[in-house]
Write a protein that holds these residues in place. Structure first.
Motif, PDB file in Angstrom:
ATOM      1  N   SER A  63       0.828  -1.198   0.000  1.00 55.31           N
ATOM      2  CA  SER A  63       0.000   0.000   0.000  1.00 55.31           C
ATOM      3  C   SER A  63       0.866   1.254   0.000  1.00 55.31           C
ATOM      4  O   SER A  63       0.628   2.194  -0.773  1.00 55.31           O
ATOM      5  N   GLU A  64       1.866   1.302   0.852  1.00 55.77           N
ATOM      6  CA  GLU A  64       2.708   2.504   0.923  1.00 55.77           C
ATOM      7  C   GLU A  64       3.472   2.725  -0.365  1.00 55.77           C
ATOM      8  O   GLU A  64       3.619   3.863  -0.832  1.00 55.77           O
ATOM      9  N   ALA A  65       3.952   1.658  -0.975  1.00 58.44           N
ATOM     10  CA  ALA A  65       4.676   1.792  -2.242  1.00 58.44           C
ATOM     11  C   ALA A  65       3.752   2.345  -3.322  1.00 58.44           C
ATOM     12  O   ALA A  65       4.157   3.187  -4.140  1.00 58.44           O
ATOM     13  N   ALA A  66       2.502   1.891  -3.350  1.00 55.50           N
ATOM     14  CA  ALA A  66       1.537   2.391  -4.345  1.00 55.50           C
ATOM     15  C   ALA A  66       1.224   3.863  -4.095  1.00 55.50           C
ATOM     16  O   ALA A  66       1.127   4.658  -5.041  1.00 55.50           O
ATOM     17  N   THR A  67       1.064   4.234  -2.829  1.00 56.47           N
ATOM     18  CA  THR A  67       0.742   5.625  -2.503  1.00 56.47           C
ATOM     19  C   THR A  67       1.906   6.549  -2.833  1.00 56.47           C
ATOM     20  O   THR A  67       1.714   7.637  -3.402  1.00 56.47           O
ATOM     21  N   ALA A  68       3.118   6.137  -2.488  1.00 53.39           N
ATOM     22  CA  ALA A  68       4.292   6.955  -2.813  1.00 53.39           C
ATOM     23  C   ALA A  68       4.423   7.146  -4.320  1.00 53.39           C
ATOM     24  O   ALA A  68       4.741   8.243  -4.803  1.00 53.39           O
ATOM     25  N   LEU A  69       4.153   6.099  -5.077  1.00 53.61           N
ATOM     26  CA  LEU A  69       4.254   6.188  -6.531  1.00 53.61           C
ATOM     27  C   LEU A  69       3.184   7.109  -7.103  1.00 53.61           C
ATOM     28  O   LEU A  69       3.465   7.959  -7.957  1.00 53.61           O
TER      29      LEU A  69
ATOM     30  N   LEU B 135      15.462   6.794 -11.006  1.00 57.70           N
ATOM     31  CA  LEU B 135      15.907   5.620 -10.256  1.00 57.70           C
ATOM     32  C   LEU B 135      17.288   5.849  -9.643  1.00 57.70           C
ATOM     33  O   LEU B 135      17.549   5.457  -8.498  1.00 57.70           O
ATOM     34  N   ARG B 136      18.158   6.475 -10.390  1.00 55.69           N
ATOM     35  CA  ARG B 136      19.546   6.664  -9.932  1.00 55.69           C
ATOM     36  C   ARG B 136      19.635   7.568  -8.703  1.00 55.69           C
ATOM     37  O   ARG B 136      20.661   7.557  -8.009  1.00 55.69           O
ATOM     38  N   ARG B 137      18.591   8.291  -8.414  1.00 54.12           N
ATOM     39  CA  ARG B 137      18.618   9.160  -7.231  1.00 54.12           C
ATOM     40  C   ARG B 137      18.667   8.357  -5.942  1.00 54.12           C
ATOM     41  O   ARG B 137      18.959   8.911  -4.870  1.00 54.12           O
ATOM     42  N   ALA B 138      18.399   7.056  -6.018  1.00 52.74           N
ATOM     43  CA  ALA B 138      18.464   6.207  -4.820  1.00 52.74           C
ATOM     44  C   ALA B 138      19.699   5.314  -4.812  1.00 52.74           C
ATOM     45  O   ALA B 138      19.850   4.466  -3.926  1.00 52.74           O
ATOM     46  N   GLU B 139      20.580   5.474  -5.780  1.00 53.62           N
ATOM     47  CA  GLU B 139      21.775   4.626  -5.849  1.00 53.62           C
ATOM     48  C   GLU B 139      22.692   4.844  -4.647  1.00 53.62           C
ATOM     49  O   GLU B 139      22.745   5.929  -4.065  1.00 53.62           O
TER      50      GLU B 139
ATOM     51  N   ALA C  83      10.774   1.255  -5.134  1.00 55.29           N
ATOM     52  CA  ALA C  83      11.873   1.125  -4.178  1.00 55.29           C
ATOM     53  C   ALA C  83      12.674   2.414  -4.080  1.00 55.29           C
ATOM     54  O   ALA C  83      13.080   2.832  -2.979  1.00 55.29           O
ATOM     55  N   SER C  84      12.915   3.056  -5.212  1.00 56.36           N
ATOM     56  CA  SER C  84      13.650   4.321  -5.202  1.00 56.36           C
ATOM     57  C   SER C  84      12.934   5.359  -4.354  1.00 56.36           C
ATOM     58  O   SER C  84      13.567   6.084  -3.561  1.00 56.36           O
ATOM     59  N   LEU C  85      11.629   5.446  -4.484  1.00 63.28           N
ATOM     60  CA  LEU C  85      10.850   6.413  -3.708  1.00 63.28           C
ATOM     61  C   LEU C  85      10.872   6.073  -2.220  1.00 63.28           C
ATOM     62  O   LEU C  85      11.020   6.963  -1.360  1.00 63.28           O
ATOM     63  N   LEU C  86      10.730   4.802  -1.878  1.00 61.12           N
ATOM     64  CA  LEU C  86      10.713   4.412  -0.464  1.00 61.12           C
ATOM     65  C   LEU C  86      12.078   4.605   0.171  1.00 61.12           C
ATOM     66  O   LEU C  86      12.181   5.032   1.333  1.00 61.12           O
ATOM     67  N   ILE C  87      13.139   4.278  -0.533  1.00 61.65           N
ATOM     68  CA  ILE C  87      14.496   4.471  -0.003  1.00 61.65           C
ATOM     69  C   ILE C  87      14.725   5.936   0.335  1.00 61.65           C
ATOM     70  O   ILE C  87      15.326   6.282   1.365  1.00 61.65           O
ATOM     71  N   ARG C  88      14.242   6.820  -0.496  1.00 57.22           N
ATOM     72  CA  ARG C  88      14.491   8.248  -0.302  1.00 57.22           C
ATOM     73  C   ARG C  88      13.530   8.904   0.682  1.00 57.22           C
ATOM     74  O   ARG C  88      13.897   9.889   1.329  1.00 57.22           O
TER      75      ARG C  88
END
Length: 544
Positions: free
Chosen positions: A344-350, A451-455, A495-500
């Motif tokens: 749910s959180e991944a969908a909301t962040a996206l 995507l690279r912003r979470a590397e 994943a990139s959004l959640l990591i950040r």
């Protein structure tokens, strides 16, 4: 009742909570330049969490729209009658600007604020979101004809719900629909056979049959037809300027799996008058502006469905006891609930990131427009598909109680496949991603840049990103592999959004399970060491 009929160990209904008290939603609201709208989002969230709002949703679905083809005297009227609860839901949505209101708001984040409110109010009832969404998405398509937009856009964006069949420019507010699909073509709109011939006053006359017309009691419909110049876009009013009904007949209301509160119809054009929209022969190019908006709403609506199911599951597990303890305290249930929360959180962040991209694209940010072009299709493919599995698992958390209609979970489950079909099935969305990657290299560059912003934070993410780049460069049999590619793109973007932007336990568990291979094929298979308490807390309903 007999003395043996004591009711206990039955959780009370989830009422009087703030639907907008959602950490992923609120952090996204701030991050995407719409923090100024928080008070109104919470106002709507508190209303959405009331028993009376939930009753409106139940009543609108239990009392489905009814088609009246003729009046008592035999005159053809083609009216659809809705339960009063439908009108309350619609009035609330329009008054709060969930329709086209952001197009008249120059503030940064206006479209993000609208997305947050759409997400919040959709958790009450999904069906009425259809005409709201299409009204929102109609404006950029209409702007291909500036004179027409100048006349109608102020009425489409007005915060007045003015139901009833009257000439469009005599009303205080308008709603728009879409009437594209034909029975022989489906998503292949170039196979449409509806004909358009030039007529009086610069208009056209349309003749043909439309297999799906959404919200047939709207005021205006964007449609496609074959003109002398090729497939072109048109705007069809239900009522003409002189007050007479346009020549379109509603043949029947579709008997659908879900979305029962909302009428979807088969419509026959028999010389129906229409305004041309956009360049003749470029109908797909024109209508795609509308499709992009409704696809974004498919992501938002699916994220809302996940959140609605999740909070019901957590609420039940906190109050139901089994095998000597509360469900929430049992390790395997905690694994399931934490996994549902991650999804749910991944969908909301996206969906908040996509709304932010849409907002900045409207304000002229070419980089965000390039990102949106690919990312919306990626999100549409993935998030809408995840809802069905998510709603089934959330229902199961309530056991047999979740299988009865009073719980609301069956209605949520019936709604769950809709968004993955609407505006193009999974295959259509995946192939659209491939086309966008090929035709718009700047979009591919913007997507990978995001995507690279979470590397450099999590090796599992970095490894998965390298794998995706390999997939992007391997074009052999790429259509056959399109779903695998787009799934990877979606998971890496989430994943990139959640990591950040999300707390460490959320990002770590999502990356470990979705990218690191430490996950099964069903919900509830998170790895050992997952901080389930921190994760589940983000999925818990909060009092109003």
């Amino acid at each position: 009742m007999p003395p043996t009929h004591e009711v206990f160990n039955q959780p009370e209904p989830l009422e009087n909570h703030d639907v907008a008290a959602d950490p992923a939603l609120l952090s996204g609201l701030e991050r995407e330049e719409a923090g100024w709208a928080a008070a109104e989002v919470h106002e709507l969230g508190r209303l959405a969490g009331t028993a009376r709002a939930q009753a409106w949703g139940e009543q609108a679905n239990a009392n489905e729209p009814v088609l009246r083809t003729h009046d008592r005297y035999g005159h053809r009227v083609d009216e659809v009658d809705f339960h009063p609860a439908w009108h309350v839901l619609m009035d609330t949505a329009v008054t709060h600007g969930l329709h086209a209101a952001p197009w008249a708001d120059d503030r940064a984040g206006a479209h993000v604020a609208r997305a947050a409110k759409f997400y919040t109010w959709s958790q009450v009832e999904n069906g009425h979101g259809c005409p709201i969404s299409m009204t929102y998405a109609s404006v950029p398509a209409l702007r291909h004809s500036p004179d027409l937009a100048a006349r109608l856009e102020p009425l489409l964006s007005a915060r007045t719900y003015d139901f009833g069949l009257r000439p469009p420019e005599s009303k205080s507010g308008l709603l728009a629909g879409m009437s594209m699909t034909e029975k022989q073509g489906g998503s292949d709109v170039r196979a449409n056979t509806t004909r358009a011939v030039p007529a009086e006053s610069g208009g056209y006359r349309l003749t043909g049959h439309k297999w799906f017309t959404s919200a047939p009691m709207g005021d205006l419909f964007l449609t496609l037809a074959q003109s002398p110049d090729g497939l072109s876009c048109f705007l069809v009013p239900r009522v003409l300027e002189d007050g007479t009904r346009n020549a379109l007949a509603i043949q029947r209301i579709k008997d659908k799996l879900g979305n029962r509160s909302n009428a979807s119809a088969e419509v026959e054009y028999d010389g129906a008058w229409a305004w041309p929209v956009g360049e003749p022969g470029r109908g797909v190019r024109t209508i795609i502006e509308m499709v992009n908006g409704t696809r974004l709403d498919c992501v938002i609506g699916s994220a809302a469905g996940m959140r609605a199911g999740l909070v019901q599951a957590v609420h039940h597990a906190c109050r139901r006891r089994a095998f000597g303890s509360a469900l929430i305290d049992q390790p395997l249930m905690r694994n399931v609930l934490a996994d549902l929360t991650l999804e749910s959180e991944a969908a909301t962040a996206l969906m908040m990131r996509l709304a932010g991209a849409a907002d900045r694209a409207v304000r002229g940010d070419e980089g965000e427009a390039a990102f949106r072009r690919i990312a919306v299709a990626v999100g549409k493919f993935w998030v809408t598909k995840r809802l069905a599995a998510h709603s089934a698992e959330a229902l199961e958390c309530l056991g047999g109680n979740g299988y009865v209609e009073e719980s609301g979970m069956p209605r949520l489950f019936r709604e769950s496949p809709l968004n993955s079909i609407w505006e193009g099935s999974g295959n259509v969305a995946a192939l659209d991603v491939l086309r966008a990657l090929g035709r718009h290299p700047e979009g591919a560059e913007a997507f990978v840049g995001e995507l690279r912003r979470a590397e450099g934070v999590d090796p599992r993410f970095d490894d998965a990103l390298k794998g995706l780049l390999d997939l992007l460069h391997d074009t052999e049999e790429i259509e056959f592999r399109a779903r695998r590619l787009v799934e990877s793109m979606a998971l890496l973007l989430q994943a990139s959004l959640l990591i950040r932007h999300s707390p460490g336990p959320v990002a770590d568990a999502f990356t470990a399970s979705r990218l690191g291979g430490d996950w099964g094929r069903v919900f509830g298979t998170l790895p050992r060491g997952t901080d389930t308490a921190a994760i589940i807390d983000r999925g818990s309903p909060k009092p109003a």
